[in-house]
Design a protein around this motif. Structure first.
Motif, mmCIF file in Angstrom:
data_model
loop_
_atom_site.group_PDB
_atom_site.id
_atom_site.type_symbol
_atom_site.label_atom_id
_atom_site.label_comp_id
_atom_site.label_asym_id
_atom_site.label_seq_id
_atom_site.Cartn_x
_atom_site.Cartn_y
_atom_site.Cartn_z
ATOM 1 N N GLN A 115 15.838 8.593 0.452
ATOM 2 C CA GLN A 115 14.811 8.740 1.499
ATOM 3 C C GLN A 115 15.392 8.525 2.890
ATOM 4 O OE1 GLN A 115 11.784 5.988 0.015
ATOM 5 N NE2 GLN A 115 10.402 7.711 -0.148
ATOM 6 N N PRO A 122 8.930 5.179 6.837
ATOM 7 C CA PRO A 122 8.743 6.457 6.133
ATOM 8 C C PRO A 122 7.498 6.471 5.243
ATOM 9 C CG PRO A 122 10.992 5.650 5.863
ATOM 10 C CD PRO A 122 10.205 4.551 6.478
ATOM 11 N N GLU A 123 7.158 5.310 4.658
ATOM 12 C CA GLU A 123 5.983 5.277 3.772
ATOM 13 C C GLU A 123 4.687 5.513 4.543
ATOM 14 O OE1 GLU A 123 5.978 1.564 1.572
ATOM 15 O OE2 GLU A 123 8.062 1.875 0.991
ATOM 16 N N ALA A 124 4.693 5.136 5.827
ATOM 17 C CA ALA A 124 3.491 5.288 6.642
ATOM 18 C C ALA A 124 3.538 6.550 7.491
ATOM 19 C CB ALA A 124 3.332 4.072 7.546
ATOM 20 N N GLY A 125 4.702 7.216 7.514
ATOM 21 C CA GLY A 125 4.834 8.424 8.315
ATOM 22 C C GLY A 125 4.750 8.142 9.805
ATOM 23 N N ASP A 164 4.054 10.176 15.044
ATOM 24 C CA ASP A 164 4.101 10.600 13.649
ATOM 25 C C ASP A 164 5.495 11.162 13.374
ATOM 26 O OD1 ASP A 164 1.427 9.983 13.365
ATOM 27 O OD2 ASP A 164 0.790 11.956 14.058
ATOM 28 N N LEU A 165 5.825 11.277 12.091
ATOM 29 C CA LEU A 165 7.188 11.719 11.764
ATOM 30 C C LEU A 165 7.285 13.248 11.682
ATOM 31 C CD1 LEU A 165 8.345 9.084 9.121
ATOM 32 C CD2 LEU A 165 8.698 9.122 11.582
ATOM 33 N N THR A 166 6.861 13.918 12.726
ATOM 34 C CA THR A 166 7.059 15.369 12.769
ATOM 35 C C THR A 166 8.417 15.627 13.408
ATOM 36 O OG1 THR A 166 6.031 15.525 14.931
ATOM 37 C CG2 THR A 166 4.581 15.812 13.033
ATOM 38 N N ARG A 205 17.046 -3.300 -2.544
ATOM 39 C CA ARG A 205 17.254 -1.870 -2.269
ATOM 40 C C ARG A 205 17.905 -1.583 -0.923
ATOM 41 N NH1 ARG A 205 10.905 -0.040 -1.899
ATOM 42 N NH2 ARG A 205 10.402 -1.291 -0.092
ATOM 43 N N ARG A 245 6.077 5.156 -2.506
ATOM 44 C CA ARG A 245 4.775 4.696 -2.012
ATOM 45 C C ARG A 245 4.463 5.316 -0.651
ATOM 46 N NH1 ARG A 245 8.205 1.213 -3.719
ATOM 47 N NH2 ARG A 245 7.789 -0.023 -5.574
ATOM 48 N N ALA A 263 1.385 4.912 2.637
ATOM 49 C CA ALA A 263 0.189 4.241 3.178
ATOM 50 C C ALA A 263 -0.046 4.821 4.560
ATOM 51 C CB ALA A 263 0.410 2.737 3.245
ATOM 52 N N ILE A 288 13.144 -4.620 -5.601
ATOM 53 C CA ILE A 288 12.726 -4.162 -4.265
ATOM 54 C C ILE A 288 13.534 -4.843 -3.161
ATOM 55 C CG2 ILE A 288 10.796 -4.291 -2.610
ATOM 56 C CD1 ILE A 288 8.987 -3.305 -4.789
ATOM 57 N N LYS A 328 2.302 12.296 5.882
ATOM 58 C CA LYS A 328 3.408 11.342 6.008
ATOM 59 C C LYS A 328 4.641 11.984 6.641
ATOM 60 C CE LYS A 328 5.849 9.867 2.322
ATOM 61 N NZ LYS A 328 6.264 9.069 1.156
ATOM 62 N N ARG A 368 13.622 10.809 -6.439
ATOM 63 C CA ARG A 368 13.177 9.495 -5.936
ATOM 64 C C ARG A 368 12.029 9.055 -6.825
ATOM 65 N NH1 ARG A 368 13.713 14.019 -2.715
ATOM 66 N NH2 ARG A 368 12.077 13.692 -1.174
ATOM 67 N N THR A 394 16.444 5.560 -4.668
ATOM 68 C CA THR A 394 15.284 6.097 -3.938
ATOM 69 C C THR A 394 15.379 5.739 -2.454
ATOM 70 O OG1 THR A 394 13.908 5.999 -5.899
ATOM 71 C CG2 THR A 394 12.750 5.991 -3.796
ATOM 72 N N LEU A 396 3.568 -0.494 5.913
ATOM 73 C CA LEU A 396 2.895 -0.124 7.159
ATOM 74 C C LEU A 396 3.382 -1.032 8.285
ATOM 75 C CD1 LEU A 396 -0.777 0.127 5.861
ATOM 76 C CD2 LEU A 396 0.344 1.934 7.121
ATOM 77 N N PRO A 397 3.508 -0.510 9.516
ATOM 78 C CA PRO A 397 3.881 -1.416 10.611
ATOM 79 C C PRO A 397 2.763 -2.422 10.887
ATOM 80 C CG PRO A 397 3.465 0.820 11.425
ATOM 81 C CD PRO A 397 3.361 0.880 9.945
ATOM 82 N N VAL A 398 3.150 -3.684 11.026
ATOM 83 C CA VAL A 398 2.160 -4.723 11.326
ATOM 84 C C VAL A 398 1.994 -4.829 12.841
ATOM 85 C CG1 VAL A 398 2.564 -6.049 9.217
ATOM 86 C CG2 VAL A 398 3.986 -6.482 11.222
#
Lengths: 263, 268
Positions: free
Chosen positions: B143, B230-233, B8-10, B74, A159, A161, B71, A217, A155, B139, B196-198
């Protein structure tokens, strides 16, 4: 840490292939503990008051003091162009001309930005200088990166955040290349940072930052963090363990402390 | 699970979010559909309205400056690639992306792609840009599939987004859905999101859930919708209760009103 001193033989992918074959003792990585330590540290620095503008910590927060030349618009352009080449190499996409292909890919990815405007304003001499630098770095990249097999699930430009401290702190990250899977027992993920500057201590801090952010993350720590300098062809690879993660957390908190003091 | 739940993404959190035992399935009645249609018909429009969760999150503001880029392609290409991977598991993600890309180019070459469509855009790209489009979509697909692997064995890609045309109101509602978990207990809608979630992310999920339910011929509401960043977990989840559904429908109606006011202002 593993430093490879034979730049013309071993690619970064070869190095990771060897490392993946080596069975290392299973280390129980404490991702919940990492998050709790960070939360406690942030609370002790910020207290209950929320900053009106969140504190943002990036890998560059750890590198800026040492590698200042890389953060000039010129250095950033060079880095951005090399990142595009890396993305094409990682999916084994044919590259015909290192500079023009990198520029085309970058302008499509970046859209309108301050850096693209700076690029458009370069005179012929400056553009030729940038082109020759990008080609030199691109050649090192082609020789030293290697092509990850598709079974390694490459990948690119990943990114992250992460909001912490109730949104008062944001950890922003950008990993050039991620390979391996986080699924199953234990994690086999490797995070790879390609840099056009030389490797120094600040790069180690940036790598530890990558490992901490990935752990927060996904809830799973990566197995390796690695970097390749296209300036020197040098490779570094670290196995991720609890000590590395906790050092990373300490460095994030020190950086936040400096940001709070400076505001 | 009342209201928006954040986790969280556990693995433990994901397991908890995927557990819908004991969550009753709500059903939309034809009277409720008629009432919603009446609300939309009462908001005048000079064009065919298209409303979605994005508009709800942006408080009814229409996206006027959309442009294809690596972007923005995708999700379309990455999701199409994952559907290929589900059908032919021996395909690598990048090979599957090339298949999805070829489908788009084929449509453009046959003249089936409309102006401004993805197929037409790709057909005119320089070679290195195609490479970046493939890299982005690969990607995304990798993911998402990795994340799907953590959501249990019953998960599968959604074949299409949910669409619902409101009778007599010149309004089409679109509910994005990336994957579905179908089990004996019911179904869960999965949305994969970037960044990020708004603050309005919960409202967006409610709107997606409402359209998904409306698009079901029997009006069966999914027991839960899970938005994964996923980017923010981070994951946000909402149960498919009638209360959630009403709030989602109200937000879509509100978006139509804001859009109408926006066009009225332009006309004035």
């Amino acid at each position: 840490m593993t430093t490879t001193a034979t730049p013309h033989i071993v690619t970064l992918i070869d190095s990771l292939r060897d490392a993946r074959r080596t069975t290392s003792p299973e280390v129980a990585l404490d991702s919940a503990g990492i998050r709790a330590t960070l939360a406690d540290g942030i609370y002790s620095l910020l207290g209950e008051a929320q900053p009106t503008i969140p504190y943002v910590i990036r890998p560059s927060s750890f590198r800026r003091d040492v590698a200042t030349s890389s953060y000039t618009p010129y250095g950033r352009m060079r880095g951005a162009l090399i990142t595009q080449l890396m993305r094409l190499i990682a999916i084994d996409f044919p590259i015909h001309d290192l500079f023009t292909d990198a520029v085309a890919a970058w302008r499509a990815s970046e859209g309108a930005s301050e850096l693209v405007e700076v690029f458009a304003g370069l005179d012929d001499d400056e553009r030729a200088r940038l082109a020759t630098e990008v080609v030199a770095h691109g050649v090192v990249l082609q020789q030293r990166l290697g092509i990850p097999p598709s079974s390694w699930l490459p990948r690119t430009a990943v990114r992250s955040a992460i909001r912490l401290g109730g949104g008062g702190v944001i950890l922003r990250d950008h990993i050039d290349l991620v390979i391996g899977s986080a699924n199953g027992v234990g994690s086999g993920v490797a995070l790879i940072d390609i840099t056009t500057s030389i490797l120094d201590e600040s790069m180690e801090r940036a790598l530890r930052f990558h490992a901490v952010v990935e752990t927060l993350k996904s809830g799973l720590a990566p197995r390796f963090v690695a970097t390749l300098s296209t300036a020197t062809g040098q490779l570094w690879r670290f196995n991720v363990d609890n000590e590395l993660l906790h050092r990373g957390v300490g460095e994030i908190l020190s950086t936040l402390d400096a940001l709070v003091a400076g505001r | 699970m009342n209201g928006v739940t954040q986790r969280d993404l556990t693995n433990a959190s994901l397991e908890e979010l995927c557990d819908i035992k004991g969550v009753a399935q709500a059903v939309i009645t034809s009277e409720q559909r008629d009432a919603l249609a009446a609300r939309f018909r009462s908001i005048p429009t000079g064009h065919h309205r298209r409303l979605d969760a994005w508009m709800v999150e942006k408080a009814g503001i229409q996206s006027s400056d959309f442009a294809w880029s690596p972007i923005t392609t995708r999700r379309v290409l990455g999701n199409a690639a994952l559907r290929y991977v589900e059908r032919s598991p021996q395909l690598s993600y990048s090979d599957a992306v090339y298949e999805a890309l070829a489908d788009q180019l084929d449509r453009a070459a046959r003249g089936h792609a409309r102006t401004g469509s993805l197929g037409q855009w790709i057909a005119n790209l320089a070679n290195p840009i195609v490479g970046i489009v493939v890299a982005e979509a690969t990607t995304w697909a990798t993911q998402m599939h990795q994340m799907m692997g953590r959501l249990g064995p019953d998960i599968a890609m959604a074949s299409v987004d949910a669409y619902y045309d409101v009778a007599g109101a010149r309004t089409t509602l679109r509910g994005r859905r990336d994957a579905l978990i179908k089990s004996e207990e019911g179904r869960i809608v999965i949305r994969f999101r970037s960044g990020l979630p708004v603050r309005t992310a919960g409202a967006g999920l409610r709107a997606d859930l409402a359209v998904e339910a409306l698009s079901d011929p029997q009006g069966h509401v999914a027991q839960r919708i899970i938005g994964i960043w996923p980017e923010a977990g981070v994951a946000l989840a909402l149960d498919g209760t009638m209360e959630t559904l009403r709030a989602g429908a109200r937000d879509l109606v509100r978006s139509a009103i804001v859009e109408h006011r926006h066009y009225t202002r332009i006309a004035a």
